[in-house]
Structures are given as C-alpha cells and as structure tokens.
Write a protein that holds these residues in place. Structure first.
Motif, short mmCIF file in Angstrom:
data_model
loop_
_atom_site.label_atom_id
_atom_site.label_comp_id
_atom_site.label_asym_id
_atom_site.label_seq_id
_atom_site.Cartn_x
_atom_site.Cartn_y
_atom_site.Cartn_z
N SER A 17 -3.81 -13.52 24.68
CA SER A 17 -3.52 -13.29 26.11
C SER A 17 -3.32 -11.81 26.41
N THR A 18 -2.66 -11.11 25.50
CA THR A 18 -2.43 -9.67 25.71
C THR A 18 -3.77 -8.96 25.79
N LEU A 19 -4.64 -9.27 24.84
CA LEU A 19 -5.95 -8.62 24.83
C LEU A 19 -6.77 -9.00 26.06
N ALA A 20 -6.73 -10.28 26.41
CA ALA A 20 -7.51 -10.74 27.57
C ALA A 20 -7.04 -10.05 28.85
N ARG A 21 -5.73 -9.90 28.97
CA ARG A 21 -5.16 -9.27 30.17
C ARG A 21 -5.59 -7.80 30.25
N GLN A 22 -5.50 -7.11 29.09
CA GLN A 22 -5.86 -5.68 29.08
C GLN A 22 -7.36 -5.49 29.36
N LEU A 23 -8.14 -6.37 28.78
CA LEU A 23 -9.59 -6.29 28.96
C LEU A 23 -9.97 -6.49 30.43
N ALA A 24 -9.33 -7.50 31.04
CA ALA A 24 -9.60 -7.79 32.45
C ALA A 24 -9.21 -6.59 33.32
N ARG A 25 -8.10 -5.95 32.99
CA ARG A 25 -7.64 -4.80 33.78
C ARG A 25 -8.65 -3.66 33.67
N GLU A 26 -9.09 -3.39 32.46
CA GLU A 26 -10.05 -2.30 32.24
C GLU A 26 -11.37 -2.54 32.98
N LEU A 27 -11.79 -3.80 33.01
CA LEU A 27 -13.10 -4.12 33.59
C LEU A 27 -13.01 -4.50 35.06
N ASN A 28 -11.75 -4.58 35.55
CA ASN A 28 -11.52 -5.06 36.92
C ASN A 28 -12.02 -6.50 37.08
N TYR A 29 -11.73 -7.31 36.08
CA TYR A 29 -12.11 -8.72 36.07
C TYR A 29 -10.87 -9.58 36.33
N ILE A 30 -11.10 -10.87 36.61
CA ILE A 30 -9.99 -11.82 36.74
C ILE A 30 -9.58 -12.24 35.33
N PHE A 31 -8.28 -12.38 35.10
CA PHE A 31 -7.79 -12.86 33.81
C PHE A 31 -7.18 -14.25 34.00
N VAL A 32 -7.58 -15.18 33.18
CA VAL A 32 -6.99 -16.52 33.25
C VAL A 32 -6.48 -16.94 31.87
N ASP A 33 -5.18 -17.26 31.84
CA ASP A 33 -4.53 -17.75 30.62
C ASP A 33 -4.59 -19.28 30.70
N SER A 34 -5.58 -19.87 30.04
CA SER A 34 -5.75 -21.33 30.18
C SER A 34 -4.60 -22.09 29.54
N GLY A 35 -3.94 -21.48 28.53
CA GLY A 35 -2.78 -22.13 27.91
C GLY A 35 -1.67 -22.34 28.93
N ALA A 36 -1.54 -21.39 29.88
CA ALA A 36 -0.50 -21.51 30.92
C ALA A 36 -0.77 -22.76 31.77
N MET A 37 -2.04 -23.09 31.95
CA MET A 37 -2.38 -24.28 32.75
C MET A 37 -1.91 -25.54 32.03
N TYR A 38 -2.18 -25.61 30.71
CA TYR A 38 -1.72 -26.79 29.95
C TYR A 38 -0.19 -26.82 29.85
N ARG A 39 0.41 -25.66 29.80
CA ARG A 39 1.87 -25.62 29.75
C ARG A 39 2.47 -26.11 31.08
N ALA A 40 1.87 -25.71 32.20
CA ALA A 40 2.39 -26.15 33.51
C ALA A 40 2.21 -27.66 33.67
N ILE A 41 1.10 -28.18 33.19
CA ILE A 41 0.88 -29.64 33.26
C ILE A 41 1.95 -30.34 32.41
N THR A 42 2.23 -29.77 31.24
CA THR A 42 3.25 -30.34 30.35
C THR A 42 4.62 -30.35 31.02
N LEU A 43 4.93 -29.25 31.71
CA LEU A 43 6.22 -29.18 32.41
C LEU A 43 6.31 -30.29 33.45
#
Ligand code: DC
Length: 226
Positions: A17-43
């Motif tokens: 996630s750290t790398l994905a976030r940094q990469l998205a910032r550098e490229l001006n892309y959207i970053f999506v943490d798909s694990g957060a989606m499964y975690r929110a469903i679990t909650l």
C-alpha cells in the motif's frame, strides 16, 4: 499521455500500500487499497453479526453496503467510507484483521469486491494493491508488480504500525495473524493470492522506501512510454 493500470499484489504487510500510494502520487493516478474494501465489509459483517455460513444473509448484507473513498489532506491519501462513515482507523484493528481473510474468502464477497474494483479502473490511470488484482481484477493490466519481503521483516513492520495504536500488542499476536492470513489468502478457493505469470517480482526486504519507489517508477515510465 497514455494512462495505464498498475497492480501490486503480495502477502500481508510487505509494503504494497505504501508503494502503491507513492506511485499514484508521482504519476498523478488514483490509488485504491482493495484490502481496505474487504476490511470495511468485514467491519460491517461483525457489527451486524452476519453469518458467513448463511448465503442469503451474506447476499442481503452486501446490498446494504456502500463503499466510497474520501481524500484526507492530513495523510495525503484516501480514507474509506462505509455507508458514509469514515472507518479508516477502525478497519486496521486486530479484531477486523482476525476476521478479514475469512470474510474475503466468501464467494459473494469476492464477486462484490471485484466488481467494484473493476468499476474504479474503467478510466485507467489507477494503482491498485491487493492479493488478486493482477490475476482476477485486472488480468490485462499494463504493469503488474508482485511485492515480497522476508517474513521477519514483514512482522517487524506490522508490529511497529500496530504498536503505535495499541501498545499492548505483542510480536506473537502479530506473527500469528500474518501467518494465518498468508495461509488463508493463498489457499482459498476463489481468487487465491498468487503471482500473475506476467508480474515482475519486487523483493523490498533490503530496499528503502525511496529505492523501491524509484524501481517501480522506472518500470511504470517504461510502460507509459515516457
Ligand atoms: O492488504 P490488507 O492486509 O489490508 O488486506 C486485508 C485482507 O483482505 C487480506 O488478509 C486478504 C483480503 N484481501 C483480498 O482477499 N483480496 C484483495 N484484493 C485485497 C485484500
């Protein structure tokens, strides 16, 4: 400029996630943490006592879940919203970590998660991290990275992260949780964690965050054609 899809998959706590976030910032892309989606469903499932053994209950619960992302100025990344409630901090708790692999293995949960993730990637220009992003969600992604790190390094990173929020946490608890999730995520029936054949392996055990970002950025730029 050409926009691409970048996927990052790998075991728990290997820095995806750290790398994905940094990469998205550098490229001006959207970053999506798909694990957060499964975690929110679990909650949601935990709060509403959804019985994973009852298909009808699971399907009904999924119709009641709305996931969204909201930019957080302080962290410089997006927080996840569960039915308009910001649950970013809560989904990182050990309680959710203990149940998320079981919830994420459910076939209806997977269909739900994958469909939402594919929608987010329709316009490309996205970096998404998870377990099955390069294999199932975006099998035609232009750049697929499979991130790995030594288990001991992963435990140490996870421990540090969790200790900040809960000083009572022990190394044993963190080790057990990581081992359990690695096993369940790799051995489940639907979309198990595995490296896509065309993914590039990035072992970051001995790399600084800057070094791993530079490597991944180089690969991305080659694909984008800059
Ligand atoms: O990346 P993470 O540790 O926050 O992910 C939490 C759990 O969600 C992980 O143990 C397995 C599941 N997951 C998944 O099954 N598929 C994904 N694409 C991302 C996460």
């Amino acid at each position: 400029m050409k926009k691409i899809i970048i996927t990052l998959d790998g075991y728990s706590s290997c820095g995806k996630s750290t790398l994905a976030r940094q990469l998205a910032r550098e490229l001006n892309y959207i970053f999506v943490d798909s694990g957060a989606m499964y975690r929110a469903i679990t909650l949601y499932f935990l709060r509403n006592h959804v019985d994973l053994g009852n298909d009808a209950e699971v399907k009904q619960a999924l119709t009641e879940i709305n996931l969204d992302f909201e930019y957080n100025d302080a962290s410089g990344a997006s927080d996840i919203l569960l039915n308009d409630e910001n649950v970013e901090a809560m989904i990182r708790d050990m309680l959710v970590s203990e149940h998320v692999s079981e919830v994420a293995a459910n076939r209806y949960v997977r269909d739900f998660g994958v469909a939402q993730q594919q929608k987010l990637g329709q316009k490309k220009g996205i970096v998404m991290d998870g377990r099955d992003i390069g294999t199932t969600v975006f099998p035609h992604a232009e750049l697929k990275i499979f991130v790995t790190a030594d288990p001991a390094v992963r435990v140490e990173r996870r421990f540090k992260e969790m200790y900040e929020r809960n000083p009572n946490i022990t190394i044993e608890e963190v080790t057990h949780n990581l081992e359990m999730r690695d096993y369940m995520d790799s051995n489940r029936e639907f979309s198990p964690l595995r490296k896509a054949e065309d993914a590039i392996v990035l072992d970051n055990s001995n790399l600084t965050k800057e070094e791993q970002l530079a490597t991944a950025l180089q690969w991305a730029k080659e694909k984008i054609g800059q």
